[in-house]
Design a protein around this motif. Structure first.
Motif, short mmCIF file in Angstrom:
data_model
loop_
_atom_site.label_atom_id
_atom_site.label_comp_id
_atom_site.label_asym_id
_atom_site.label_seq_id
_atom_site.Cartn_x
_atom_site.Cartn_y
_atom_site.Cartn_z
N HIS A 1 0.81 -1.22 0.00
CA HIS A 1 0.00 0.00 0.00
C HIS A 1 0.85 1.27 0.00
CE1 HIS A 1 -3.53 -2.45 0.55
NE2 HIS A 1 -3.05 -2.97 1.68
N HIS A 2 2.16 1.10 -0.13
CA HIS A 2 3.04 2.27 -0.13
C HIS A 2 2.82 3.10 -1.39
CE1 HIS A 2 6.65 4.77 -0.17
NE2 HIS A 2 6.86 4.42 1.10
N HIS A 3 2.78 4.41 -1.22
CA HIS A 3 2.52 5.33 -2.33
C HIS A 3 3.64 5.26 -3.38
CE1 HIS A 3 1.46 8.92 -4.59
NE2 HIS A 3 2.66 9.41 -4.36
N LEU A 4 3.26 5.17 -4.64
CA LEU A 4 4.20 5.23 -5.76
C LEU A 4 4.36 6.68 -6.20
CD1 LEU A 4 5.87 4.12 -8.18
CD2 LEU A 4 3.69 3.87 -9.40
N ASP A 5 5.58 7.14 -6.25
CA ASP A 5 5.86 8.49 -6.75
C ASP A 5 5.81 8.45 -8.28
OD1 ASP A 5 7.48 10.81 -7.76
OD2 ASP A 5 7.65 11.22 -5.62
N LEU A 6 4.82 9.08 -8.86
CA LEU A 6 4.63 9.01 -10.31
C LEU A 6 5.72 9.77 -11.07
CD1 LEU A 6 0.74 9.42 -10.56
CD2 LEU A 6 2.11 7.32 -10.47
N THR A 7 6.22 10.83 -10.47
CA THR A 7 7.33 11.55 -11.11
C THR A 7 8.58 10.67 -11.15
OG1 THR A 7 6.48 13.69 -10.36
CG2 THR A 7 8.79 13.60 -11.02
N GLY A 8 8.83 9.99 -10.04
CA GLY A 8 9.97 9.07 -10.00
C GLY A 8 9.82 7.96 -11.03
N GLN A 9 8.60 7.44 -11.17
CA GLN A 9 8.33 6.41 -12.17
C GLN A 9 8.65 6.92 -13.57
OE1 GLN A 9 4.71 3.45 -12.83
NE2 GLN A 9 4.12 5.54 -13.30
N THR B 1 11.35 5.47 -16.18
CA THR B 1 10.81 4.94 -17.44
C THR B 1 11.43 5.62 -18.64
OG1 THR B 1 8.71 4.35 -16.38
CG2 THR B 1 8.73 4.53 -18.79
N TYR B 2 11.28 6.94 -18.70
CA TYR B 2 11.76 7.67 -19.89
C TYR B 2 13.29 7.71 -19.93
CZ TYR B 2 6.90 9.09 -20.32
OH TYR B 2 5.53 9.09 -20.45
#
Length: 282
Positions: A7-15, A19-20
């Protein structure tokens, strides 16, 4: 017992950064691999090394289960599939290419040129260790995944034993690939890279890393048990790197397989333009 932080929050900016960034580097790596292959008569060997690493990333859930790694999977995660309850991010495949295939290609190239000395081999292992630490510390601390088990010797939340094992894996893959290249210049036998990569990957991580895997998963484990197990795995990984060093082909063995080395020995120049030692030309 600790449990995976599902349930730990995923940092979308980090993702997005992983990715890119990793896929852009992978594209560059493929172009470099193509260019190197053209210099060697159109060989696809280096491109196959990249693809072998990326295909092997489909077995990443086995690694995650063994080393208690969990990719944060809250809303917004870009994932491909899930195994053992661990969702796999889209950057896992490009990450394998950048972290594992890129240094292995460098090592193979230098071996083919007859320029991979023991000192350079160990220096490259040190660079791979630093690459592993940099990549994973960044991935962990920008909020995309974690090693949640009772690991010890952490630096910025990253268990350093992981970097040692990854270094051993890369060095073994590179030397095994170079040995294959010596024996198979052309043809479908080069596809053996797709088998060699997972073999060396799990040999290092589940072989040399067996002690730490058992240590972090043992019932009623303690910090002392994990510490001793971690030290044992670090020692095994170091021994594996030393073993890979012993399998570096000798300069005289390379001449029969590599037109590049034959040319270098005739001209008496190394890949950096310096004169080769007399015993390498005779």
């Amino acid at each position: 017992m600790l449990t995976a932080p599902i349930h730990h929050h995923l940092d979308l900016t980090g993702q997005n950064v992983l990715t890119y960034g990793s896929w852009a580097l992978t594209l560059v790596l493929v172009l470099v691999a193509v260019r190197l292959g053209r210099k060697e008569g159109g060989s696809p060997f280096y491109v196959l090394m990249v693809l072998a690493a990326m295909v092997a990333a489909f077995a990443e859930p086995l690694y995650d289960e063994g080393f208690s790694l969990y990719f944060y999977s809250t809303r917004g995660m870009q994932t491909t599939f899930t195994a053992f309850g661990i969702p796999q991010p889209v950057w896992a495949y490009s990450g394998y290419a950048v972290l594992y295939a890129a240094p292995a290609i460098y090592i193979c190239r230098k071996i083919r040129e007859g320029a991979m000395t023991p000192a350079r081999f160990l220096a490259t292992a040190a660079v791979e260790f630093l690459m592993s630490c940099t990549f994973e510390i960044a991935g962990i601390n920008i909020g995309t995944y974690t090693y949640w088990g009772p690991h010890v010797f952490r630096v910025f939340h990253y268990p350093v034993v992981i970097a040692v094992l990854e270094t051993a894996q890369v060095m073994c893959f590179a030397v095994a690939a170079a040995q294959l290249r010596r024996r198979v210049q052309r043809g479908p036998s080069q596809l053996a890279l797709f088998v060699i990569f997972p073999l060396t990957f799990f040999m290092a991580n589940f072989g040399a890393g067996a002690a730490v895997i058992i240590g972090i998963h043992a019932q009623h484990t303690t910090q002392l048990i994990v510490t001793l197990a971690t030290l044992a795995s670090i020692g095994c990984a170091a021994a594996l790197i030393r073993l890979a060093l012993a399998f570096l082909p000798a300069a005289e063995d390379l001449t029969a397989a590599s037109p590049t080395v034959r040319l270098l020995m005739v001209t008496g120049e190394g890949s950096d333009g310096r004169q080769l030692a007399p015993d390498l030309r005779n």
